[in-house]
Design a protein around this motif. Sequence first.
Motif, PDB file in Angstrom:
ATOM      1  N   GLU A  57       0.847  -1.185   0.000  1.00 20.42           N
ATOM      2  CA  GLU A  57       0.000   0.000   0.000  1.00 20.42           C
ATOM      3  C   GLU A  57       0.890   1.245   0.000  1.00 20.42           C
ATOM      4  OE1 GLU A  57      -3.212   0.351  -0.221  1.00 20.42           O
ATOM      5  OE2 GLU A  57      -3.718  -1.780  -0.178  1.00 20.42           O
ATOM      6  N   GLN A  63      -3.310   9.877   5.252  1.00 17.39           N
ATOM      7  CA  GLN A  63      -4.169   8.915   4.554  1.00 17.39           C
ATOM      8  C   GLN A  63      -5.040   9.628   3.528  1.00 17.39           C
ATOM      9  OE1 GLN A  63      -4.028   5.469   5.068  1.00 17.39           O
ATOM     10  NE2 GLN A  63      -5.200   5.544   3.154  1.00 17.39           N
ATOM     11  N   GLU A  64      -5.435  10.850   3.870  1.00 16.30           N
ATOM     12  CA  GLU A  64      -6.274  11.633   2.955  1.00 16.30           C
ATOM     13  C   GLU A  64      -5.533  11.928   1.654  1.00 16.30           C
ATOM     14  OE1 GLU A  64      -8.766  15.867   2.829  1.00 16.30           O
ATOM     15  OE2 GLU A  64      -7.556  15.352   4.593  1.00 16.30           O
ATOM     16  N   ASP A  65      -4.269  12.335   1.770  1.00 14.60           N
ATOM     17  CA  ASP A  65      -3.462  12.622   0.578  1.00 14.60           C
ATOM     18  C   ASP A  65      -3.215  11.348  -0.225  1.00 14.60           C
ATOM     19  OD1 ASP A  65      -3.347  15.269   1.206  1.00 14.60           O
ATOM     20  OD2 ASP A  65      -1.279  15.266   1.916  1.00 14.60           O
ATOM     21  N   THR A  66      -2.921  10.275   0.467  1.00 12.99           N
ATOM     22  CA  THR A  66      -2.664   8.991  -0.193  1.00 12.99           C
ATOM     23  C   THR A  66      -3.890   8.540  -0.979  1.00 12.99           C
ATOM     24  OG1 THR A  66      -1.089   8.314   1.530  1.00 12.99           O
ATOM     25  CG2 THR A  66      -2.046   6.572   0.155  1.00 12.99           C
ATOM     26  N   ASP A  67      -5.062   8.606  -0.343  1.00 15.41           N
ATOM     27  CA  ASP A  67      -6.299   8.195  -1.002  1.00 15.41           C
ATOM     28  C   ASP A  67      -6.579   9.067  -2.226  1.00 15.41           C
ATOM     29  OD1 ASP A  67      -6.688   6.216   0.847  1.00 15.41           O
ATOM     30  OD2 ASP A  67      -8.159   7.329   2.038  1.00 15.41           O
ATOM     31  N   TYR A  68      -6.383  10.379  -2.076  1.00  8.44           N
ATOM     32  CA  TYR A  68      -6.667  11.297  -3.175  1.00  8.44           C
ATOM     33  C   TYR A  68      -5.800  10.982  -4.392  1.00  8.44           C
ATOM     34  CZ  TYR A  68      -6.672  15.543  -5.979  1.00  8.44           C
ATOM     35  OH  TYR A  68      -6.760  16.418  -7.030  1.00  8.44           O
ATOM     36  N   TYR A  70      -3.865   8.194  -5.175  1.00 11.92           N
ATOM     37  CA  TYR A  70      -3.889   6.865  -5.776  1.00 11.92           C
ATOM     38  C   TYR A  70      -5.277   6.456  -6.272  1.00 11.92           C
ATOM     39  CZ  TYR A  70       0.928   6.685  -4.530  1.00 11.92           C
ATOM     40  OH  TYR A  70       2.281   6.981  -4.477  1.00 11.92           O
ATOM     41  N   LYS A  71      -6.322   6.994  -5.677  1.00 14.36           N
ATOM     42  CA  LYS A  71      -7.661   6.749  -6.230  1.00 14.36           C
ATOM     43  C   LYS A  71      -7.833   7.495  -7.549  1.00 14.36           C
ATOM     44  CE  LYS A  71     -10.168   5.631  -1.972  1.00 14.36           C
ATOM     45  NZ  LYS A  71     -11.226   6.054  -1.012  1.00 14.36           N
ATOM     46  N   THR A  72      -7.277   8.706  -7.599  1.00 11.44           N
ATOM     47  CA  THR A  72      -7.319   9.478  -8.847  1.00 11.44           C
ATOM     48  C   THR A  72      -6.577   8.748  -9.956  1.00 11.44           C
ATOM     49  OG1 THR A  72      -7.445  11.602  -7.669  1.00 11.44           O
ATOM     50  CG2 THR A  72      -6.699  11.663  -9.955  1.00 11.44           C
ATOM     51  N   ARG A  74      -5.888   5.489 -10.146  1.00 12.48           N
ATOM     52  CA  ARG A  74      -6.567   4.245 -10.535  1.00 12.48           C
ATOM     53  C   ARG A  74      -7.767   4.540 -11.442  1.00 12.48           C
ATOM     54  NH1 ARG A  74      -5.088  -0.597  -8.174  1.00 12.48           N
ATOM     55  NH2 ARG A  74      -3.744  -0.475  -6.319  1.00 12.48           N
ATOM     56  N   LYS A 172       0.998  17.220  -3.806  1.00 12.89           N
ATOM     57  CA  LYS A 172       1.017  16.181  -2.773  1.00 12.89           C
ATOM     58  C   LYS A 172       2.397  15.550  -2.668  1.00 12.89           C
ATOM     59  CE  LYS A 172      -3.384  16.694  -1.980  1.00 12.89           C
ATOM     60  NZ  LYS A 172      -3.835  17.442  -0.777  1.00 12.89           N
TER      61      LYS A 172
END
Length: 221
Positions: A57, A63-68, A70-72, A74, A172
């Motif tokens: 992972e 976590q907010e930056d990571t989600d933003y 890597y979700k973007t 993907r 980021k």
Amino acid sequence: MSDFVKGMAPMESFVNYYCTNRVKPKLLRDVKTEALLVFARTALERYFTQIDEMGYEPVLGSQEDTDYVYKTLRTLLTQMQRSVVNVDYLIHVTQGAKQDPKLKALFAYEEPLIHYYDVMAQRVAAYYADKKAYLPEFLVICVLANWVLEEQKSTAYYPFLEEIDYLELISKFEVHREYFENQSGCTISEIHELSLLITDQLKKKKYKLNKARASKTRKKK
């Protein structure tokens, strides 16, 4: 895949194996954008496949930056998989053209795309000749940002590119620049440099029609 190619029917089936809803530009200037997306799709595809297989992972600050981030990415990958092919397609077309007349015709059609993709691939290979590649996902972001924002290339064929906030994604990584510069391999600055080399090389590269082949075509007519 080789069995699929041998028993393949129409050329569309071959293309659809790699891309379900391909968008194919007609003008060479737009084929350059297509080539850039083939580059981006391939890099992200390989990156996510690798980390998924490892069960890794990625972490980027909070976590907010990571989600933003890597979700973007993907989501971007999913959109590219629908509309552009990857390098595996180009490889199979190139190799298959040596034996299959149908693929030979497809190779001629795809030659500008292959030509432009190779320009970028060679630049990356040369840059990493004596060092390990690092942060491919950031390289993709920077390359797209250079092409869409700095060079202001048309995204008409690929409107999903307009939905991405490239500067926010870049920020980021920039916020955590010190973390990445403490690791072995390429730094944030080096990836910025490489992305500029890639887009500059692509922008300047010209594709020349094979005059010998065109001449033979005219004679047959």
